[in-house]
Scaffold this motif. Structure first.
Motif, PDB file in Angstrom:
ATOM      1  N   THR A 118       0.820  -1.217   0.000  1.00  0.00           N
ATOM      2  CA  THR A 118       0.000   0.000   0.000  1.00  0.00           C
ATOM      3  C   THR A 118       0.855   1.269   0.000  1.00  0.00           C
ATOM      4  O   THR A 118       0.331   2.363  -0.077  1.00  0.00           O
ATOM      5  CB  THR A 118      -0.904   0.050   1.250  1.00  0.00           C
ATOM      6  OG1 THR A 118      -0.061   0.052   2.419  1.00  0.00           O
ATOM      7  CG2 THR A 118      -1.819  -1.160   1.328  1.00  0.00           C
ATOM      8  N   LEU A 119       2.180   1.105   0.078  1.00  0.00           N
ATOM      9  CA  LEU A 119       3.080   2.267   0.178  1.00  0.00           C
ATOM     10  C   LEU A 119       3.964   2.419  -1.051  1.00  0.00           C
ATOM     11  O   LEU A 119       4.906   3.189  -1.037  1.00  0.00           O
ATOM     12  CB  LEU A 119       4.006   2.088   1.390  1.00  0.00           C
ATOM     13  CG  LEU A 119       3.717   2.861   2.658  1.00  0.00           C
ATOM     14  CD1 LEU A 119       4.800   2.582   3.682  1.00  0.00           C
ATOM     15  CD2 LEU A 119       3.602   4.362   2.411  1.00  0.00           C
ATOM     16  N   VAL A 120       3.662   1.640  -2.094  1.00  0.00           N
ATOM     17  CA  VAL A 120       4.549   1.596  -3.248  1.00  0.00           C
ATOM     18  C   VAL A 120       3.724   1.851  -4.504  1.00  0.00           C
ATOM     19  O   VAL A 120       2.614   1.334  -4.611  1.00  0.00           O
ATOM     20  CB  VAL A 120       5.211   0.193  -3.350  1.00  0.00           C
ATOM     21  CG1 VAL A 120       6.101   0.101  -4.572  1.00  0.00           C
ATOM     22  CG2 VAL A 120       6.008  -0.130  -2.085  1.00  0.00           C
ATOM     23  N   SER A 121       4.262   2.648  -5.434  1.00  0.00           N
ATOM     24  CA  SER A 121       3.582   2.818  -6.723  1.00  0.00           C
ATOM     25  C   SER A 121       4.272   1.980  -7.787  1.00  0.00           C
ATOM     26  O   SER A 121       5.495   1.831  -7.769  1.00  0.00           O
ATOM     27  CB  SER A 121       3.586   4.282  -7.151  1.00  0.00           C
ATOM     28  OG  SER A 121       2.651   4.997  -6.375  1.00  0.00           O
ATOM     29  N   ALA A 122       3.451   1.462  -8.712  1.00  0.00           N
ATOM     30  CA  ALA A 122       3.957   0.510  -9.707  1.00  0.00           C
ATOM     31  C   ALA A 122       4.955   1.157 -10.654  1.00  0.00           C
ATOM     32  O   ALA A 122       5.801   0.473 -11.230  1.00  0.00           O
ATOM     33  CB  ALA A 122       2.784  -0.064 -10.500  1.00  0.00           C
ATOM     34  N   ASN A 123       4.886   2.488 -10.806  1.00  0.00           N
ATOM     35  CA  ASN A 123       5.766   3.122 -11.806  1.00  0.00           C
ATOM     36  C   ASN A 123       7.145   3.513 -11.239  1.00  0.00           C
ATOM     37  O   ASN A 123       7.955   4.080 -11.948  1.00  0.00           O
ATOM     38  CB  ASN A 123       5.062   4.344 -12.431  1.00  0.00           C
ATOM     39  CG  ASN A 123       4.636   5.359 -11.376  1.00  0.00           C
ATOM     40  OD1 ASN A 123       5.071   5.291 -10.219  1.00  0.00           O
ATOM     41  ND2 ASN A 123       3.807   6.308 -11.789  1.00  0.00           N
ATOM     42  N   TRP A 124       7.427   3.205  -9.972  1.00  0.00           N
ATOM     43  CA  TRP A 124       8.747   3.544  -9.423  1.00  0.00           C
ATOM     44  C   TRP A 124       9.815   2.624 -10.000  1.00  0.00           C
ATOM     45  O   TRP A 124       9.612   1.412 -10.099  1.00  0.00           O
ATOM     46  CB  TRP A 124       8.779   3.387  -7.903  1.00  0.00           C
ATOM     47  CG  TRP A 124       7.931   4.361  -7.150  1.00  0.00           C
ATOM     48  CD1 TRP A 124       7.250   5.442  -7.654  1.00  0.00           C
ATOM     49  CD2 TRP A 124       7.637   4.329  -5.745  1.00  0.00           C
ATOM     50  NE1 TRP A 124       6.566   6.077  -6.643  1.00  0.00           N
ATOM     51  CE2 TRP A 124       6.792   5.418  -5.462  1.00  0.00           C
ATOM     52  CE3 TRP A 124       8.009   3.493  -4.695  1.00  0.00           C
ATOM     53  CZ2 TRP A 124       6.311   5.699  -4.182  1.00  0.00           C
ATOM     54  CZ3 TRP A 124       7.538   3.765  -3.417  1.00  0.00           C
ATOM     55  CH2 TRP A 124       6.695   4.860  -3.166  1.00  0.00           C
ATOM     56  N   THR A 125      10.941   3.192 -10.368  1.00  0.00           N
ATOM     57  CA  THR A 125      12.087   2.359 -10.733  1.00  0.00           C
ATOM     58  C   THR A 125      13.236   2.672  -9.789  1.00  0.00           C
ATOM     59  O   THR A 125      13.320   3.762  -9.231  1.00  0.00           O
ATOM     60  CB  THR A 125      12.559   2.632 -12.180  1.00  0.00           C
ATOM     61  OG1 THR A 125      12.892   4.018 -12.283  1.00  0.00           O
ATOM     62  CG2 THR A 125      11.491   2.276 -13.186  1.00  0.00           C
ATOM     63  N   ASP A 126      14.127   1.695  -9.619  1.00  0.00           N
ATOM     64  CA  ASP A 126      15.287   1.839  -8.736  1.00  0.00           C
ATOM     65  C   ASP A 126      14.870   2.384  -7.370  1.00  0.00           C
ATOM     66  O   ASP A 126      15.441   3.352  -6.863  1.00  0.00           O
ATOM     67  CB  ASP A 126      16.340   2.764  -9.373  1.00  0.00           C
ATOM     68  CG  ASP A 126      16.945   2.119 -10.604  1.00  0.00           C
ATOM     69  OD1 ASP A 126      16.855   0.878 -10.732  1.00  0.00           O
ATOM     70  OD2 ASP A 126      17.502   2.847 -11.434  1.00  0.00           O
ATOM     71  N   ALA A 127      13.876   1.738  -6.796  1.00  0.00           N
ATOM     72  CA  ALA A 127      13.365   2.170  -5.492  1.00  0.00           C
ATOM     73  C   ALA A 127      13.775   1.165  -4.416  1.00  0.00           C
ATOM     74  O   ALA A 127      13.913  -0.025  -4.682  1.00  0.00           O
ATOM     75  CB  ALA A 127      11.843   2.284  -5.543  1.00  0.00           C
ATOM     76  N   LEU A 128      13.982   1.667  -3.222  1.00  0.00           N
ATOM     77  CA  LEU A 128      14.318   0.808  -2.088  1.00  0.00           C
ATOM     78  C   LEU A 128      13.416   1.155  -0.909  1.00  0.00           C
ATOM     79  O   LEU A 128      13.177   2.335  -0.628  1.00  0.00           O
ATOM     80  CB  LEU A 128      15.782   1.001  -1.670  1.00  0.00           C
ATOM     81  CG  LEU A 128      16.864   0.439  -2.593  1.00  0.00           C
ATOM     82  CD1 LEU A 128      18.244   0.898  -2.131  1.00  0.00           C
ATOM     83  CD2 LEU A 128      16.799  -1.081  -2.658  1.00  0.00           C
ATOM     84  N   MET A 129      12.923   0.119  -0.233  1.00  0.00           N
ATOM     85  CA  MET A 129      12.143   0.298   0.991  1.00  0.00           C
ATOM     86  C   MET A 129      13.094   0.220   2.174  1.00  0.00           C
ATOM     87  O   MET A 129      13.896  -0.701   2.272  1.00  0.00           O
ATOM     88  CB  MET A 129      11.095  -0.816   1.087  1.00  0.00           C
ATOM     89  CG  MET A 129      10.214  -0.756   2.312  1.00  0.00           C
ATOM     90  SD  MET A 129       9.127   0.691   2.324  1.00  0.00           S
ATOM     91  CE  MET A 129       7.819   0.130   1.210  1.00  0.00           C
ATOM     92  N   ASP A 130      13.007   1.215   3.050  1.00  0.00           N
ATOM     93  CA  ASP A 130      13.855   1.261   4.244  1.00  0.00           C
ATOM     94  C   ASP A 130      13.029   0.828   5.451  1.00  0.00           C
ATOM     95  O   ASP A 130      11.967   1.407   5.718  1.00  0.00           O
ATOM     96  CB  ASP A 130      14.370   2.696   4.433  1.00  0.00           C
ATOM     97  CG  ASP A 130      15.059   2.901   5.772  1.00  0.00           C
ATOM     98  OD1 ASP A 130      15.592   1.930   6.332  1.00  0.00           O
ATOM     99  OD2 ASP A 130      15.065   4.055   6.251  1.00  0.00           O
ATOM    100  N   THR A 131      13.518  -0.198   6.155  1.00  0.00           N
ATOM    101  CA  THR A 131      12.826  -0.632   7.376  1.00  0.00           C
ATOM    102  C   THR A 131      13.803  -0.581   8.546  1.00  0.00           C
ATOM    103  O   THR A 131      15.000  -0.822   8.362  1.00  0.00           O
ATOM    104  CB  THR A 131      12.218  -2.039   7.192  1.00  0.00           C
ATOM    105  OG1 THR A 131      11.351  -2.331   8.289  1.00  0.00           O
ATOM    106  CG2 THR A 131      13.272  -3.133   7.087  1.00  0.00           C
ATOM    107  N   HIS A 132      13.320  -0.222   9.724  1.00  0.00           N
ATOM    108  CA  HIS A 132      14.184  -0.103  10.909  1.00  0.00           C
ATOM    109  C   HIS A 132      13.808  -1.198  11.905  1.00  0.00           C
ATOM    110  O   HIS A 132      12.637  -1.358  12.228  1.00  0.00           O
ATOM    111  CB  HIS A 132      14.023   1.288  11.550  1.00  0.00           C
ATOM    112  CG  HIS A 132      14.436   2.387  10.619  1.00  0.00           C
ATOM    113  ND1 HIS A 132      14.198   3.712  10.869  1.00  0.00           N
ATOM    114  CD2 HIS A 132      15.087   2.346   9.414  1.00  0.00           C
ATOM    115  CE1 HIS A 132      14.684   4.447   9.877  1.00  0.00           C
ATOM    116  NE2 HIS A 132      15.216   3.640   8.975  1.00  0.00           N
TER     117      HIS A 132
END
Ligand SMILES: *[C@@H]1O[C@H](CO)[C@@H](O)[C@H](O)[C@H]1NC(C)=O
Ligand SMILES: *[C@@H]1O[C@H](CO)[C@@H](O)[C@H](O)[C@H]1NC(C)=O
Ligand SMILES: *[C@@H]1O[C@H](CO)[C@@H](O)[C@H](O)[C@H]1NC(C)=O
Ligand SMILES: *[C@@H]1O[C@H](CO)[C@@H](O)[C@H](O)[C@H]1NC(C)=O
Ligand SMILES: *[C@@H]1O[C@H](CO)[C@@H](O)[C@H](O)[C@H]1NC(C)=O
Ligand SMILES: *[C@@H]1O[C@H](CO)[C@@H](O)[C@H](O)[C@H]1NC(C)=O
Ligand SMILES: *[C@@H]1O[C@H](CO)[C@@H](O)[C@H](O)[C@H]1NC(C)=O
Length: 437
Positions: A224-238
C-alpha cells in the motif's frame, strides 16, 4: 553490485541527545521543563549566534576523514547521512541554524576519495514528520497539515537531488523522508507525498535510488506504500528490539530467536518492485542508554520511564548498571559474547537476504551498543573483506543503461555474497568454539 554494507553518520547534521549528550549537559535552568531536548530547543535556548558557533564546531569535529577511512578498511561500502530540512530551507522565525552544506560536501569529498557510496537522508521535515527528537523537534507532529510544509519538504529534496547530481559518482541514493508517522497521517496521504517526491526527483535524475521509509507498517502491508511506476526504489525498514514493553523482557536467547521472527516477513516480501534495506539497527536490547527514549526520560528496563509502572527486563534485578550501564570497560565477557552473536544473527539475514543494511550509529558518546567503531574495536561487530567493496566504477558504466539497479542488487555476484556468508559463518563458528571452550 553486492549488498549495501552501510553505517549511519547520525547525530552530526541533526543532533540527538543520546548520541552526543555533552551538547545537552551545558544548560542550567531553574526548571527541568526549560531544558533543551532536541536541536530546535537547543538552538532556541542558545540563540542563533551561539548555537551556530557550537554546531559548527560539532560539524567540524564529530565526524572525521579518519572515521571514514576506518569504515572502508573494515569493509563498509556505504554511509547514510541524515540531514534536517533546515540545512536547505530555513525561515527567520525558526530557531534552527543553517550552514551545514559545506560540511556535508566535505564529507562527500572524503567519501569520493575513499570509495564510499552515500545515501542522503532527509531526517527532519518542516513541522516534524513524527514528533521525535530525531526529527529535530520533539513536538506534536504538524508536517502534513499544511501545504507549505510539503512544499518546503520538496524544496529541500530538490536541493538534495541537485547535490546528488553534482556528486553523481558518490551519492547513490536519496531517502526522501525518515520515519514519517503513519499513526498521525493515513498511509494513503504519505504515499501521495512519496509520489510527488518521486516525480520531482525523477524529473531531475534517473541515476539515484529512490528510497522510502515503511512508516512502521509491517511488510505484509508494504504494497500500500509503493507505486507501480517507481524504478530503482528501495524500501527502508528499521529493526530494533528495545522500544517495546514485551520484547525488552526477552532473555538473550529469545532476542536472537526474535531476529529471525522480526525479519521473517521482510525476507518473504516480494522484492521485484522494490528492494529492501534495513536502514537502521543496533546491538542494543535494553533502553538504559542515557536519553535513548529522549532527553530527561527514564527507561523501561529499570521502570523509570513515564507510563511504565514496573521494571521491564529478563532478570530479577533490572538495574541499569554493569552490562547495562553504558561503560563497556565494565562489560562481562558473556555480555560481549551476546553482543557479537546478536549482531551476527542480524547480519546473517540483512546481508545475505536483503539489499543490505546501515548500522545506527557510526559513533556515540557513551552508548556502546549503538557505536559501530567501538563495536569493531571491541570485537562484537565483524569486519568484512575489503574485496567485497564495490568500486565506484560499477555504476554508470553499464552497456545497458536501462538495466534496473534493483535487478543488479538481486543478481549480486554469487562470489561476493558467498565470501561474505563464509566470513560470517566462520566468525559464528569461531565464536561458538570460543564459547564452548
Ligand atoms: C545553576 O545555577 C544555580 C543558580 O544560579 C547555581 O546555584 C548552580 O550552582 C548552577 N549549577 C551548575 C551545575 O552550574
Ligand atoms: C523554501 O521552500 C518554499 C516552498 O518551495 C519556497 O517558497 C522558499 O523560497 C524556500 N526558501 C528557501 C530559503 O529556500
Ligand atoms: C506514478 O504513479 C503515481 C500514482 O499512480 C502518480 O501519482 C505519479 O504521478 C506517477 N509518476 C509518474 C512519473 O508517472
Ligand atoms: C529464555 O526464555 C525462554 C522463553 O522465553 C525460555 O524457554 C528459556 O529457558 C530462557 N532461557 C534462559 C537461559 O533463561
Ligand atoms: C508475518 O505474516 C503472517 C501472515 O502472513 C502474520 O500472521 C505474522 O503475524 C507476521 N509476523 C510478523 C512478525 O509480523
Ligand atoms: C543488580 O545487578 C547489577 C549488575 O547488573 C549489580 O551491579 C548490582 O549490585 C545488583 N544489585 C543487587 C541488589 O543485586
Ligand atoms: C568506566 O569504568 C572504568 C572502570 O571501572 C572507569 O575507570 C571509568 O572511569 C569509567 N568511565 C566512565 C565514563 O564512567
Amino acid at each position: 553490485m553486492g549488498p549495501i554494507r552501510g553505517i549511519n553518520i547520525g547525530g552530526v547534521f541533526l543532533i540527538e541527545p543520546f548520541i552526543r549528550p555533552s551538547l545537552f549537559d551545558q544548560f542550567n535552568t531553574s526548571t527541568v521543563a526549560e531544558l533543551p531536548v532536541d536541536e530546535w530547543t537547543f538552538s532556541a535556548t542558545l540563540g542563533k549566534e551561539e548555537a551556530k558557533r557550537q554546531l559548527e564546531d560539532h560539524w567540524d569535529t564529530f565526524v572525521t576523514r579518519e572515521h571514514l577511512e576506518a569504515m572502508a578498511e573494515y569493509g563498509i561500502n556505504w554511509i547514510r547521512i541524515p540531514i534536517g530540512y533546515w540545512a536547505f530551507n530555513l525561515t527567520a522565525e525558526e530557531p534552527f541554524v543553517d550552514g551545514q552544506i559545506p560540511y556535508v560536501e566535505r564529507l562527500l569529498g572524503w567519501a569520493q576519495e575513499i570509495g564510499l557510496k552515500v545515501e542522503l537522508d532527509l531526517h527532519g521535515a518542516p513541522g516534524s514528520q513524527n514528533g521525535y527528537d530525531n526529527s529535530g523537534h520533539r513536538t506534536s507532529p504538524q508536517w502534513l497539515y499544511t501545504r507549505i510544509n510539503v512544499d518546503r519538504t520538496l524544496d529541500a529534496l530538490r536541493q538534495m537531488t541537485e547535490l546528488a547530481i553534482e556528486w553523481s559518482d558518490v551519492v547513490y541514493g536519496i531517502q526522501i523522508l525518515n520515519e514519517p508517522s503513519r499513526w498521525k497521517w493515513p498511509v494513503s496521504q504519505i504515499l501521495e507525498f512519496y509520489n510527488e517526491a518521486y516525480d520531482l526527483m525523477r524529473s531531475m535524475t534517473n541515476d539515484v535510488y529512490f528510497m522510502v521509509h515503511d512508516t512502521f507498517l509491517g511488510p505484509n502491508d508494504w504494497g500500500t506504500l509503493v507505486s507501480a511506476n517507481w524504478t530503482d526504489a528501495l524500501m527502508d525498514t528499521h529493526i530494533y528490539q528495545m522500544f517495546d514493553n514485551y520484547i525488552i523482557t526477552l532473555n538473550e536467547t529469545a532476542h536472537i530467536d526474535m531476529v529471525a521472527t522480526m525479519a521473517e516477513n521482510v525476507t518473504r516480501f516480494d522484492k521485484t518492485s522494490i528492494g529492501v534495506v534495513v536502514g537502521e539497527f543496533s546491538a542494543a536490547t535494553h533502553d538504559c542508554t542515557r536519553y535513548i527514549n529522549g532527553f530527561g526520560r527514564g527507561s523501561r528496563w529499570d521502570g523509570t520511564l513515564e507510563g511504565v509502572d514496573h521494571p521491564l527486563c529478563p532478570l530479577s534485578n533490572c538495574s541499569c548498571t554493569g552490562d547495562y550501564g553504558g561503560n563497556y570497560t565494565q562489560f562481562s565477557s558473556s555480555y560481549r559474547g551476546f553482543l557479537q552473536r546478536y549482531v551476527d544473527a542480524q547480519l546473517s539475514i540483512y546481508d545475505k537476504e536483503l539489499a543490505g543494511w546501515f548500522y545506527w550509529n557510526f559513533r556515540t558518546e557513551g552508548a556502546p551498543e549503538w557505536d559501530y567503531l567501538l563495536g569493531v574495536e571491541q570485537g562484537w561487530f565483524p569486519k568484512f573483506p575489503r574485496t567485497a567493496v564495490p568500486m565506484i566504477a560499477d555504476k554508470g558504466e553499464s552497456d545497458e543503461p536501462d538495466e534496473s539497479v534493483v535487478d543488479r542488487v538481486s543478481r549480486a555476484p554469487p562470489a561476493a555474497r558467498g565470501s561474505c556468508g563464509t566470513a560470517l559463518a566462520l566468525a559464528v563458528a569461531a565464536l561458538a568454539a570460543a564459547l564452548t571452550t
